[in-house]
Scaffold this active site. Structure first.
Site: not given
Ligand code: GLU
Length: 578
Positions: A2, A28, A70, A96-97, A457, A461, A464, A480, A573
């Site tokens: 946030c 954020r 968020w 925030n938190g 990576e 990508k 997400e 395996h 982010k």
């Protein structure tokens, strides 16, 4: 996560301008938003900040706080959006938190007759202030309330008719921007840079009392403190309307990384390399894409015979007994605010380890808490999916590797190859591949050695932003167990580099023999490839050339699936919660 902002002006400030400031923090968190003013007005919306603009006319106020959320506690809804108010609707807070002891506090407040409107952890803050405000002035009430909180928080509190903001930070960032007859406060400098170049970074437990002309800081533990004013001259990036999304803009500007990363940092790279050379134990600490970059660093150090170990930041505490004064922690983070990373380095610091970081955001908590740092210098990244900062992290490790190996390197050459990869015909070719892949449920990705980093990576990508299940494996590992999932037409993306080529190709043939479709990302072709994404040849730098087509692929998949790649569902982010 946030973003929060606050403004105290001598004159009235336009709410719309405040929301523009908030918008710069939208990366954020973006599930809901809201603002409150000292005139007692409050407005909230679900979804992006755009929806809030619709609720504002030409309203102005001298004190404004705002929040882009968020969610951690309580679903995404208007009632759970911030600001939260006390019973009388006179005290507003943004947070925030996470307030870890919110249940206990809620019960305490309910017993005293407080009435709650939301399901969030944050709302207790407004009621606690209200409770203490019965017998104390607003500032004292805030201090008393803040001292009861456990968890992580950056909080701004205002009261109707009172023309100051009272705030605190603990493990969530807060920075003050000093203006003329107006002061600003926000989760990061990015919100404030259009307005001033003078900043004060708050420390943990700093309480701030912000007026239009004065700034008072007291630390909850240390009492009165003085924090320095730092001049930060960051260029404000121009809006580039040639691109529909930040993500593709950031992908397309990756060639510029090579112009700045080393030039501005030469001395720092040498010091960093020296520390690596002289450390007995090295741990990389990171999360998400930065963790993948760390794995690249780990492979490169292994090539040089230097032992290191990447550890996921959120798992770090389980390894704390391995850490001591002879340990070098290399913390890698785009934002420098990732809660898990900060937690890990604080544990390591308590064991007297040295913290060296690679970070993009100047002034971030990680930068400030490290013994030494390297800045990526690749500009703000606003797309939630890391692209240019990942490439910059790879480049930083590549440079360190070359320095440690005493080998010449040409970033000009890397730049030229990256530019080639960003060309139109290349993008059109990937567009055709995205047509094939967009209907798939699963994609597997394999590579060995440093090419395994590309597989990891690329899978992240794709997941997400396109929401297609994608899973990466070291190529030799597929047999395996996971090979059982390969059947006709299941796509498998294979990353090849010169060093691991033959063994990886054998694994590709094993997939093909079971009906899989093979997409090769490689400088050389092979009959096993159904589709060949040709990339420039390279040695350790090849990971950079492997990942760029994958970033473009993920972007195109997201677009074709109707997703906004800049705002993927459930994500944000900067992950400032544990
Ligand atoms: N824990 C608070 C909530 O869920 C704040 C989350 C945030 O940082 O956005 O509303």
């Amino acid at each position: 996560m946030c973003g929060i902002i606050g403004i105290v002006g001598k004159q009235d400030f336009e709410i719309k301008e405040a929301l523009k400031m908030l918008k710069r923090l939208e990366y954020r968190g973006y599930d809901s938003a809201g603002y409150g003013t000292s005139s007692g007005n409050i407005a909230k919306c679900v979804g992006k900040i755009e929806n809030l603009f619709e609720k504002v006319n030409n309203e102005k106020a001298r004190v404004i706080i705002a929040h882009t959320r968020w969610a951690t506690h309580g679903n995404v809804s208007e009632k759970n959006a911030h600001p939260h108010a006390d019973c009388k609707n006179e005290i507003f807070i943004v947070h925030n938190g996470i307030i870890e002891n919110f249940l206990e506090l809620k019960n305490f407040l309910k017993e005293r007759g407080h009435y709650f409107r939301s399901d969030t952890d944050s709302e207790v803050i407004a009621h606690l202030i209200e409770e203490f405000n019965k017998e104390n002035n607003f500032e004292e009430a805030c201090k008393k309330a803040f001292s009861m909180l456990k968890g992580s928080f950056a909080i701004l509190a205002i009261k109707k008719g009172y023309e100051k903001i009272v705030g605190i930070r603990k493990d969530s960032p807060l920075v003050v921007g000093i203006g003329k007859n107006v002061n600003y406060i926000a989760s990061d400098i990015y919100a404030i840079i259009p307005y001033t170049k003078n900043f004060i970074f708050l420390h943990n437990y700093d309480i701030i009392i912000l007026d239009s002309n004065s700034i008072r800081i007291e630390n909850l533990k240390e009492g009165k403190v003085k924090r320095p004013i730092e001049k930060i001259d960051v260029e404000i990036e121009e809006e580039d309307n040639n691109f529909h999304h930040y993500m593709i803009k950031e992908i397309m500007e990756q060639h510029k990384i090579f112009d700045y990363i080393f030039e501005k940092n030469k001395e720092n790279f040498l010091i960093f390399a020296d520390r690596i050379r002289n450390s007995k134990k090295i741990f990389f600490v990171a999360a998400g894409s930065s963790f993948h970059a760390s794995i690249y660093g780990y492979y490169l150090l292994a090539k040089l015979g230097i032992y290191s170990q990447p550890i996921l930041a959120s798992e770090f505490k389980n390894f704390k007994n391995l850490v001591d004064k002879d340990t070098l922690i290399i913390a890698v983070s785009q934002s420098g605010e990732t809660a898990d990373v900060l937690d890990a380095i604080r544990i390591a610091k308590s064991m007297n380890s040295k913290i060296y970081s690679i970070v993009n955001v100047y002034g971030s908590t990680l930068m400030r808490e490290s013994d030494y740092y390297l800045l990526m210098n690749c500009g703000f990244e606003r797309g939630v999916a890391a692209t240019k900062t990942f490439t910059a992290q790879l480049t930083a490790f590549y440079i360190l590797y070359k320095i440690l190996k005493n080998e010449e390197f040409s970033l000009e050459e890397l730049r030229a190859k990256v530019l080639d990869l960003l060309g139109k015909s290349r993008r059109e070719f990937i567009d055709k591949i995205s047509e094939v892949l967009k209907e798939k449920q699963h994609i597997f990705l394999i590579g060995r050695g440093i090419s395994y980093v590309s597989a990891l990576e690329a899978a992240l990508k794709i997941k997400e932003i396109s929401y297609i299940h994608a899973e990466a494996f070291p190529a030799g590992e597929l047999k395996h167990g996971t090979l059982a999932l390969i059947e006709k037409d299941v796509p498998c993306i294979v990353f090849l580099d010169e060093e691991n080529k033959d063994e990886t190709l054998s694994n590709a043939y094993e997939v093909k023999a079971r009906g899989g479709t093979i997409i090769g990302v490689s400088p050389f072709n092979d009959p096993v490839f159904d589709i060949w994404i040709k990339i420039p040849d390279g040695r350790e730098d090849i990971v950079i050339y492997q990942i760029i087509p994958m970033q473009i692929l993920a972007y195109l998949l997201a677009i074709k699936k109707g997703n906004n790649p800049d705002y993927p569902r459930n994500l944000a982010k900067c992950v400032t919660v544990k």
